[in-house]
Write a protein that holds these residues in place. Structure first.
Motif, short mmCIF file in Angstrom:
data_model
loop_
_atom_site.label_atom_id
_atom_site.label_comp_id
_atom_site.label_asym_id
_atom_site.label_seq_id
_atom_site.Cartn_x
_atom_site.Cartn_y
_atom_site.Cartn_z
N TYR A 16 0.82 -1.22 0.00
CA TYR A 16 0.00 0.00 0.00
C TYR A 16 0.85 1.27 0.00
O TYR A 16 0.79 2.08 0.93
CB TYR A 16 -0.97 0.01 1.18
N PRO A 17 1.66 1.46 -1.05
CA PRO A 17 2.44 2.69 -1.11
C PRO A 17 1.52 3.90 -1.33
O PRO A 17 0.63 3.87 -2.18
CB PRO A 17 3.32 2.48 -2.36
N ARG A 18 1.72 4.96 -0.52
CA ARG A 18 0.93 6.19 -0.69
C ARG A 18 1.87 7.38 -0.56
O ARG A 18 2.47 7.59 0.51
CB ARG A 18 -0.17 6.31 0.39
N PHE A 19 2.01 8.19 -1.63
CA PHE A 19 2.84 9.38 -1.57
C PHE A 19 2.10 10.50 -0.85
O PHE A 19 0.88 10.67 -1.05
CB PHE A 19 3.21 9.85 -2.99
N SER A 20 2.82 11.26 -0.02
CA SER A 20 2.18 12.42 0.62
C SER A 20 1.82 13.42 -0.49
O SER A 20 2.46 13.42 -1.56
CB SER A 20 3.13 13.05 1.63
N PRO A 21 0.82 14.29 -0.25
CA PRO A 21 0.38 15.20 -1.31
C PRO A 21 1.51 16.09 -1.85
O PRO A 21 1.52 16.42 -3.03
CB PRO A 21 -0.70 16.04 -0.63
N LEU A 28 7.00 8.85 1.19
CA LEU A 28 6.21 7.71 0.74
C LEU A 28 5.88 6.89 1.99
O LEU A 28 6.79 6.45 2.70
CB LEU A 28 7.05 6.87 -0.23
N SER A 29 4.60 6.73 2.28
CA SER A 29 4.26 5.91 3.44
C SER A 29 3.76 4.55 2.94
O SER A 29 3.30 4.43 1.79
CB SER A 29 3.22 6.60 4.32
N PHE A 30 3.87 3.56 3.79
CA PHE A 30 3.41 2.23 3.39
C PHE A 30 3.12 1.38 4.62
O PHE A 30 3.60 1.68 5.72
CB PHE A 30 4.45 1.53 2.48
N LEU A 31 2.32 0.36 4.44
CA LEU A 31 2.02 -0.58 5.52
C LEU A 31 3.00 -1.76 5.42
O LEU A 31 3.53 -2.04 4.34
CB LEU A 31 0.61 -1.13 5.37
N SER A 32 3.18 -2.44 6.53
CA SER A 32 4.02 -3.63 6.51
C SER A 32 3.37 -4.72 7.34
O SER A 32 2.82 -4.45 8.41
CB SER A 32 5.40 -3.30 7.08
#
Ligand SMILES: CC(=O)N[C@@H](C)C(=O)N[C@@H](C)C(=O)O
Length: 773
Positions: free
Chosen positions: A322-327, A332-336
């Protein structure tokens, strides 16, 4: 195979008596009313044309029993804000059916909508680009380029680039060519032509991704240019990597455009991936294909012509998704699911991380991974138990650019959390005074469109906003939104309004000193009952057991359980240790102790409600699927006098048989041996392994069983193959225990095709009425 001794009144065509047939008829009328309740699956928000308020689009679905399919609809609404923060949804008069649509994805500006239609046969995959009033473009991508686009919610990734000209997506790589044979034998060279003089052989077998992924072997990355319709495979990714969840990296002026995706390595074989977060995975960056002709290509910083390697961005952690770039594109945040990968548990407590994204576009495989929300080992009373994956919005960000809104599990409830990715602060923002379950559908700027429900309330739409933005107060206010999707029949409404539920805390008995602190805490169970007693002195109780074992029974609405509680049964949904939502120590404690610790937890929960005077020891039944079916069949063997009736859906009855046939044989080792089973897993189990599996299986107690049991089995189940349930049912029949078996020839593990789900719960209702009334 129904061995019941109830005297037949008059033989009818189905081999049932007239009273039973009347029971089927009357229950089926009510079950149909529950079945037709629609589900709210997704939502999107768009800027309003008028500039006032916003537009919402809801994707809803409903089973169509006759067609044996789910019908999908879009329902639109205009959202306006009144005085005192009140919000008003003006709904379109009717929903519109989306026939043959696999997935829809609006562009970032909301000006365009991608509609994908996957082929049912050898036809091309259809991409449509819709404008506000018409289909603007339509492209047909032949199977020689790729097969179906993944729309499964896991590998699935469809991402528009920022100028809305390119779409990256995941689709099945074309199948390798198969050998051709003629009357003369093998034909040299590959050929696509089919005629009477030749036939296609099978070629080499290639591993698939297991349960629900039949025919899915190689999810691969593609990009389509929506001006030209040209689709290109992304180059440089090794064939041993299955890819998913692609997003565009923030564009850097004068530099190549990158894509970030999740890659799962295959190793020597693929193991099933459905419900299995213990498959190692990493985030990778790869250069996006260039659709410009060389002459048009701008001069780029790193304009070397040789292949650029794919960069593993998360080498130091065993799982990243679930890579999600900050606006602002700065991180880059992601779950693990590293806990799951490292321990071998198929699901466990997640953690959230971030890496800083290089503003110069120079990517490195050694970027520092910051822990944002760590795994919670021991959940202290009432406090945050850790993150548990539910679903993740494609844009989960509030306008501060660092707060994500996510859905997670907290004890027996689904909850909405705000997570500050810079400070790591986690706040439960769905109401804490409610035992209902909540999930986020979409964001409307800094406001939240959510859905809430409970075992006795059908799903409702809610609108949430921060009460005091200036003082950064963390209090969210929620407004219930009247909506056509909240509707259900008067009958269902009145039946549900006569029910109540509570979440019970149940202290454990005889906890040994060797268990961890987190595993010694009370467990939870959801108790659903009638507000007034329907039977004297006790309503019968059905104990409901979830599978996994690392899943959870949530306090959300379930049509099938709503139906069972409406026909006169109280329900006890036990979240035995091992369930998600209670911290990592409690979850891990069941590994190696399946068939004993989990069985005892359920018995303790049953005694608890009996001691409270809420159930009669002589009116108990049990129902469970998969690992819940493992517990069901263990319970009727280990506590043979306790249950009047049982139902097992695709139950794990014999680990010795399952280990050689399931798509997840590693699961059998970890369940039976604990975490060390992860390292001893082999596809060639020893006699010693098989002996242990046998001793931990329900089949080891089969000789003691007396409880009439209904088996519901999916013949296409790759997870718990039909043979395990059939073997156990035959063994009961051999002993003269009343048994009924229904095999659904086209169903997989979940038995969720509309007609099968309907027939299952109708038979469950009739079976329990027969033995519990
Ligand atoms: C990991 C897994 O699939 N285990 C099965 C035996 C199981 O219990 N599955 C659960 C998730 C189910 O409800 O099907």
């Amino acid at each position: 195979m129904d061995g019941s001794k109830a005297g037949p009144l008059k033989e009818l065509p189905l081999g049932i008596d007239a009273t039973t047939e009347e029971e089927y008829a009357s229950q089926s009328r009510l079950l149909q009313e529950f079945t037709s309740i629609s589900s709210i699956d997704k939502a999107w928000i768009f800027k309003s044309d008028s500039g006032i308020g916003s537009q919402a689009m809801f994707s809803i679905s409903q089973p169509n029993l006759l067609a044996n399919k789910r019908k999908k609809f879009i329902l639109s609404s205009h959202i306006s804000r009144g005085s005192n923060n009140s919000v008003n949804f003006q709904w379109a008069p009717f929903p519109v059916e989306m026939t043959g649509v696999s997935v829809i994805v609006p562009s970032p500006s909301g000006a365009k909508l991608l509609v994908v239609r996957n082929p049912e046969n050898e036809s091309p995959c259809q991409f449509e680009i819709w404008g506000r009033a018409q289909v603007e473009k339509e492209f047909h991508i032949p199977q020689s380029v790729h097969g179906s686009v993944y729309a499964d919610g896991w590998f699935q990734g469809i991402s528009w680039n920022s100028d809305e000209t390119l779409i990256a997506y995941v689709a099945e790589e074309p199948s390798p060519s198969k050998p051709t044979f003629t009357g003369q034998g093998y034909k040299k060279g590959s050929s696509t032509e089919k005629d009477f003089g030749n036939w296609k052989g099978q070629g080499d077998w290639k591993e698939e991704w297991g349960e629900t992924y039949a025919g899915k072997r190689q999810p691969a990355l593609f990009v389509i240019n929506i001006n030209s319709g040209e689709a290109q495979a992304v180059k440089g990714i090794e064939k041993s990597l299955s890819v998913g969840q692609v997003v565009w990296a923030p564009p850097v002026r004068g530099s190549h455009q990158y894509l970030v995706f999740v890659g799962w390595s295959e190793g020597t074989r693929k193991l099933g991936i459905k419900y299995c977060f213990n498959r190692p995975c990493a985030l990778y960056a790869v250069r996006a294909p260039n659709f410009e002709s060389e002459a048009d290509e701008p001069e780029l910083k790193d304009n070397s012509t040789e292949d650029v390697p794919v960069i593993n961005l998360t080498q130091s952690i065993s799982s990243a998704f679930y890579p999600r770039f900050s606006p602002d594109g700065k991180f880059l945040s992601f779950l693990s699911a590293r806990s799951s990968v490292d321990s071998g548990a198929h699901s466990a407590t997640d953690s959230l991380h971030r890496i800083d994204w290089p503003i110069d576009g120079l990517l490195s495989s050694s970027a520092k991974i910051v822990d944002v929300v760590p795994v919670v080992m021991c959940a202290e009373d009432g406090s945050f138990p850790g993150l548990y994956w539910s679903s993740f919005l494609s844009n989960p960000w509030l306008s501060d650019g660092c707060t994500m809104i996510i859905t997670s599990i907290w004890g027996s409830c689904q909850v909405i959390l705000s997570v500050n990715v810079l400070s790591g602060e986690v706040i439960r923002i769905s109401p804490t005074d409610s035992n209902s379950s909540w999930s986020v559908l979409t964001l409307d700027g800094n406001n939240i469109v959510a859905v809430s429900s409970s075992p006795v309330d059908v799903p409702h739409i809610n609108y949430g906003y921060l009460v005091d933005k200036e003082s950064k107060s963390t209090a969210w206010s929620w407004q219930n939104v009247p909506s056509p999707t909240n509707e259900c029949s008067e009958k269902v409404k009145s039946l549900l309004s006569s029910l109540q539920f509570s979440i019970m805390k149940i202290p454990l008995r005889d906890v040994s000193d060797s268990v961890t602190k987190g595993a010694a805490k009370p467990i939870e169970a959801i108790f659903v009952s009638s507000k007034t007693k329907r039977n004297d002195p006790f309503d019968p109780l059905i104990v409901i057991l979830h599978g996994g074992p690392h899943a959870v029974s949530l306090s959300s609405f379930s049509k099938s359980l709503g139906f069972l509680s409406s026909i006169g049964f109280n329900l006890l949904l036990v979240n035995y240790r091992g369930s998600l939502g209670f911290g990592e120590e409690a979850l891990q404690s069941v590994l190696g102790k399946v068939g004993s610790q989990d069985v005892n937890d359920v018995l303790v929960a049953i005694d608890h409600v009996i001691d409270l005077g809420l159930a009669s020891p002589s009116k108990l039944a049990v129902l469970g699927g998969s690992h819940g079916g493992f517990l069901t069949t263990h319970l009727i063997g280990q506590a043979p006098d306790k249950f009047v009736a049982a139902v097992a859906r695709n139950p794990v009855c014999n680990l010795t048989l399952m280990v050689g046939t399931t798509d997840i044989p590693d699961w059998v080792y970890v369940e039976a041996y604990g975490s060390e089973g992860k390292n001893s897993f082999t596809d060639a189990p020893s006699a010693e392994n098989l002996t242990l599996f046998q001793s931990k299986s329900p089949i080891a107690h089969v000789s003691k069983v007396k409880t009439p049991t209904l088996f519901l089995l999916g013949a296409q189940d790759l997870r718990v193959p039909v043979s395990t349930g059939l073997q156990y049912a035959r063994a009961l029949k051999e002993k003269g225990v009343p048994v009924k078996v229904i095999v659904f020839p086209n169903d997989t593990h979940a038995i969720e095709r509309p007609q099968s789900d309907f027939e299952s719960f109708l038979n469950i209702g009739v079976w329990f009425k027969k033995y519990l009334s």
